[in-house]
Design a protein around this motif. Structure first.
Motif, mmCIF file in Angstrom:
data_model
loop_
_atom_site.group_PDB
_atom_site.id
_atom_site.type_symbol
_atom_site.label_atom_id
_atom_site.label_comp_id
_atom_site.label_asym_id
_atom_site.label_seq_id
_atom_site.Cartn_x
_atom_site.Cartn_y
_atom_site.Cartn_z
ATOM 1 N N THR A 244 0.831 -1.241 -0.096
ATOM 2 C CA THR A 244 -0.185 0.161 0.108
ATOM 3 C C THR A 244 1.136 1.271 -0.074
ATOM 4 O O THR A 244 2.183 1.228 0.431
ATOM 5 C CB THR A 244 -0.894 -0.005 1.123
ATOM 6 N N ASP A 271 -7.068 14.245 2.977
ATOM 7 C CA ASP A 271 -7.835 13.322 2.652
ATOM 8 C C ASP A 271 -8.722 13.494 1.669
ATOM 9 O O ASP A 271 -9.776 14.565 1.828
ATOM 10 C CB ASP A 271 -8.448 12.456 3.700
ATOM 11 N N SER A 272 -8.590 12.949 0.354
ATOM 12 C CA SER A 272 -9.258 13.460 -0.988
ATOM 13 C C SER A 272 -10.609 12.985 -0.651
ATOM 14 O O SER A 272 -11.534 13.474 -1.588
ATOM 15 C CB SER A 272 -8.650 13.100 -2.102
ATOM 16 N N THR A 273 -11.176 12.221 0.146
ATOM 17 C CA THR A 273 -12.376 11.673 0.278
ATOM 18 C C THR A 273 -13.216 12.647 1.102
ATOM 19 O O THR A 273 -14.362 12.744 0.941
ATOM 20 C CB THR A 273 -12.587 10.279 1.226
ATOM 21 N N VAL A 504 -8.359 14.192 -6.461
ATOM 22 C CA VAL A 504 -8.492 12.605 -5.996
ATOM 23 C C VAL A 504 -7.599 12.047 -6.680
ATOM 24 O O VAL A 504 -7.801 11.331 -7.850
ATOM 25 C CB VAL A 504 -10.078 12.280 -6.479
ATOM 26 N N GLY A 506 -6.100 9.156 -6.513
ATOM 27 C CA GLY A 506 -6.244 7.686 -6.724
ATOM 28 C C GLY A 506 -6.899 7.447 -8.178
ATOM 29 O O GLY A 506 -7.157 6.316 -8.572
ATOM 30 N N ASP A 569 -1.977 12.297 -0.074
ATOM 31 C CA ASP A 569 -3.296 12.044 0.010
ATOM 32 C C ASP A 569 -3.509 10.818 0.982
ATOM 33 O O ASP A 569 -3.398 9.495 0.541
ATOM 34 C CB ASP A 569 -3.909 11.738 -1.183
ATOM 35 N N GLU A 570 -3.950 11.020 2.197
ATOM 36 C CA GLU A 570 -4.197 9.855 3.121
ATOM 37 C C GLU A 570 -5.135 8.852 2.446
ATOM 38 O O GLU A 570 -5.214 7.608 2.798
ATOM 39 C CB GLU A 570 -4.777 10.329 4.516
ATOM 40 N N SER A 571 -6.086 9.042 1.405
ATOM 41 C CA SER A 571 -7.151 8.009 1.013
ATOM 42 C C SER A 571 -6.072 6.927 0.237
ATOM 43 O O SER A 571 -6.541 5.868 -0.055
ATOM 44 C CB SER A 571 -7.868 8.727 0.026
ATOM 45 N N THR A 574 -4.810 3.054 1.866
ATOM 46 C CA THR A 574 -5.210 1.437 1.517
ATOM 47 C C THR A 574 -5.144 0.934 0.110
ATOM 48 O O THR A 574 -5.602 0.020 -0.111
ATOM 49 C CB THR A 574 -6.857 1.528 2.083
#
Length: 601
Positions: A244, A271-273, A504, A506, A569-571, A574
């Motif tokens: 990860t 965190d992009s969420t 975002v 990801g 980006d903490e998202s 995972t």
């Protein structure tokens, strides 16, 4: 005591003294002879080790075509024996490969190694398989290594095997080549490169198996099994799952992470969420910068660094930060942590090659729409909405647009060049996943744009170099995932932008197995990246001004007057590269047999 008794005692004393003296001298001579013999034996073995190393050098020279023959001085001595044993040792190479019907079959090559063996008592020194080995009653060990090169995604094994008449060699021997050309074992008719996930197992049956096993352990990150005292097996890792993305920056292959070429560095997280990057005032302190080796604040005593502020952790195996420099220039809100558990880099060449081969295997030259290369420069929109093979280069310029849609796969047999203001390439996934394979280089210049939109996934594969220059941009719309894979060098310059909408990260991935990745921004307001750059075996150079949102991983980093803003980006914490799939590691196999004959001269 009377005179005769006294005389008799004196005689007995002399005899006893003489006997003790003779015994002591005898013991001393015996011990000295044994010690001298041990010293002589040890010297002989060391001398023959040197001779066997010469056998190695000269056999390699002949085997690889550097000479037709070479003479060797062995001089084993009277109490020792040097002989050729052309049946000693076997290497078995097993490769799982996909056959013509798509099934998996195992292809096996058994290679008899042969050996030149020196024996003196329990001591043995042997040249076998391109290496020199030694054994005695307590085990075996390596004197000099064979030619076995395993670089993560490529196994190169030029096996030197010994032919000759079994029997004793004298003081001198001659090495000659058995054939003009090596015998190629892999790739073969049934096994082609790149290997796409097939297992590779190498087994050695030899008196020196224990030493072979230790050699494999030091040269590979593989599973090594001692099957028996005379057999060892190494199973090369042919697939892996990449970890990860737990860090803003990861240097996974460098011997030292040098920060002396940095003017300023600022790192934080978001965190992009929960939305796009909120700015420094509202950012979080969860950035992580990590390296598998040393962290060095000043390079060569340069001391150009103005400030490094890490709102989070700095992780390295060790730190070289002069106290004066650290106090003035380095600020870490989290941990400055010594940690040697950060894993080294797994290569991505195999995974990228596998994905490129999937497109090639569609054979669009015969099964899809066929067109010649073209230059689209009339300012209009040209659409490709079916599987297509383009025989040649594609150029988009003069404000023109090339759209690829409706789930089309496009195979471009040459280059893809996009240039001049207003020129666009659009990957529209609203009608299904879009994929484009470019067999040569991909270049974007000026204010041209590549846009992925419409949801779903869009992939661009480049079997060559990538250039994104000037003010060119690659962007991915919200809800659309865009992935760019390339095998050559990458160059990004000036104020180029590679960014997912709304930060975002990801949604936009750049994978590279190229040797060099060069980001050279403008002195101010430079390069902007909002995505994932994953190139764990590449050398990355960062020059001048740039902003990275997301995560970027490389084998090494070089900084030149760099001003860096890093926003993790903490998202991504995972998420795994390649979607967490198990992907190929060993992608190329080069195994050959080089026969030489060693005979008494």
């Amino acid at each position: 005591m009377n005179g005769p008794d006294r005389a008799q005692s004196e005689v007995i004393g002399v005899v006893l003294l003489l006997g003790l003296t003779i015994t002591a001298v005898g013991v001393t001579v015996a011990l000295g002879s044994t010690a001298l013999g041990d010293v002589q034996s040890s010297a002989d073995v060391q001398r023959i080790e040197g001779a066997m190393t010469q056998v190695d050098s000269k056999a390699s020279l002949v085997a690889h075509g550097g000479s037709t023959s070479q003479r060797i001085r062995l001089d084993p001595g009277r109490s020792a024996d040097v002989r050729v044993d052309d049946e000693a040792g076997v290497m078995r190479i097993e490769v799982e490969a996909e056959n013509e019907t798509g099934g998996i079959e195992t292809v096996t090559e058994n290679v008899t190694l042969g050996a030149v063996v020196y024996e003196r008592g329990d001591d043995r020194v042997a040249y076998q398989g391109g290496g020199v080995w030694r054994s005695n009653g307590d085990g075996s060990w390596m004197v000099s290594p064979p030619e076995f090169h395993y670089r993560g995604d490529t196994l190169t094994l030029p096996l030197v095997t010994i032919d000759g008449v079994d029997g004793r060699l004298g003081d001198d021997a001659v090495v000659t080549g058995t054939s003009k050309h090596p015998e190629g074992l892999f790739p073969s008719e049934n096994v082609s490169n790149p290997l796409l996930g097939g297992n590779v197992t190498v087994t050695v049956e030899s008196e020196y198996a224990e030493a072979w096993g230790r050699f494999f352990e030091t040269r590979t990150r593989a599973n090594v099994t001692q099957v028996s005292p005379t057999e060892v097996r190494v199973a090369l890792r042919t697939e892996t799952v990449h970890p990860t993305l737990s860090a803003s920056v990861s240097a996974l292959g460098t011997s030292r992470l040098e920060f002396g070429g940095i003017n300023t560095l600022y790192a934080d997280s978001y965190d992009s969420t929960g939305g796009s990057y909120p700015g420094k005032g509202n950012a979080s302190d969860n950035a992580v910068l990590q390296t598998t080796s040393d962290f060095h604040l000043t390079a060569g005593g340069g001391g150009k660094t103005e400030s490094i502020e890490i709102r989070g952790d700095l992780v390295a195996e060790s730190f070289d930060t002069p106290k004066g420099q650290a106090d003035k220039k380095l600020t870490i809100t989290g941990e400055k942590r010594v940690d040697d558990s950060v894993g080294s880099a797994d290569p991505v060449a195999g995974a990228i090659a596998e994905r490129i081969e999937r497109v090639r295997d569609q054979t669009l030259q015969s099964s899809g729409n066929f067109t010649t290369g073209f230059a689209h420069d009339d300012g209009t929109v040209r659409t490709i909405d079916e599987d297509t093979y383009v025989d040649g280069d594609v150029t988009v310029s003069d404000g023109s647009t090339l759209r690829i849609e409706d789930g089309a796969t496009v195979h471009i047999g040459g280059k893809l060049n996009v240039s001049e203001n207003g020129s666009d390439v659009v990957f529209d996934g609203s009608g299904g996943d879009v994929a484009v394979l470019v067999e040569d280089s991909f270049s974007m210049r000026d204010q041209s744009t590549l846009r992925a939109q419409g949801g779903s996934n869009s992939d661009l594969f480049v079997d060559g170099t990538v250039e994104i220059r000037d003010d060119a941009a690659i962007t991915a719309a919200t809800g659309t995932r865009f992935e760019l894979y390339n095998t050559g060098d990458v160059e990004v310059t000036h104020q180029a932008r590679i960014a997912a909408d709304d930060d975002v990260t990801g949604n936009l991935w750049l994978y590279s197995s190229g040797g060099s990745i060069d980001f050279q921004g403008a002195p101010s307001d430079g390069i902007d990246v909002a995505g994932v750059v994953y190139a764990p075996t590449s050398e990355m150079t960062l020059t001048n001004n740039m902003t990275f949102k997301g995560s970027f991983t490389s084998g090494s980093f070089t900084f030149n007057d760099a001003d860096l803003n890093l926003h993790y980006d903490e998202s991504l914490a995972t998420l795994q590269p390649f979607g967490g799939a198990s992907v190929p590691v060993v992608s190329h196999l080069h195994v050959s047999r080089h026969r030489v004959t060693i005979e008494d001269d």
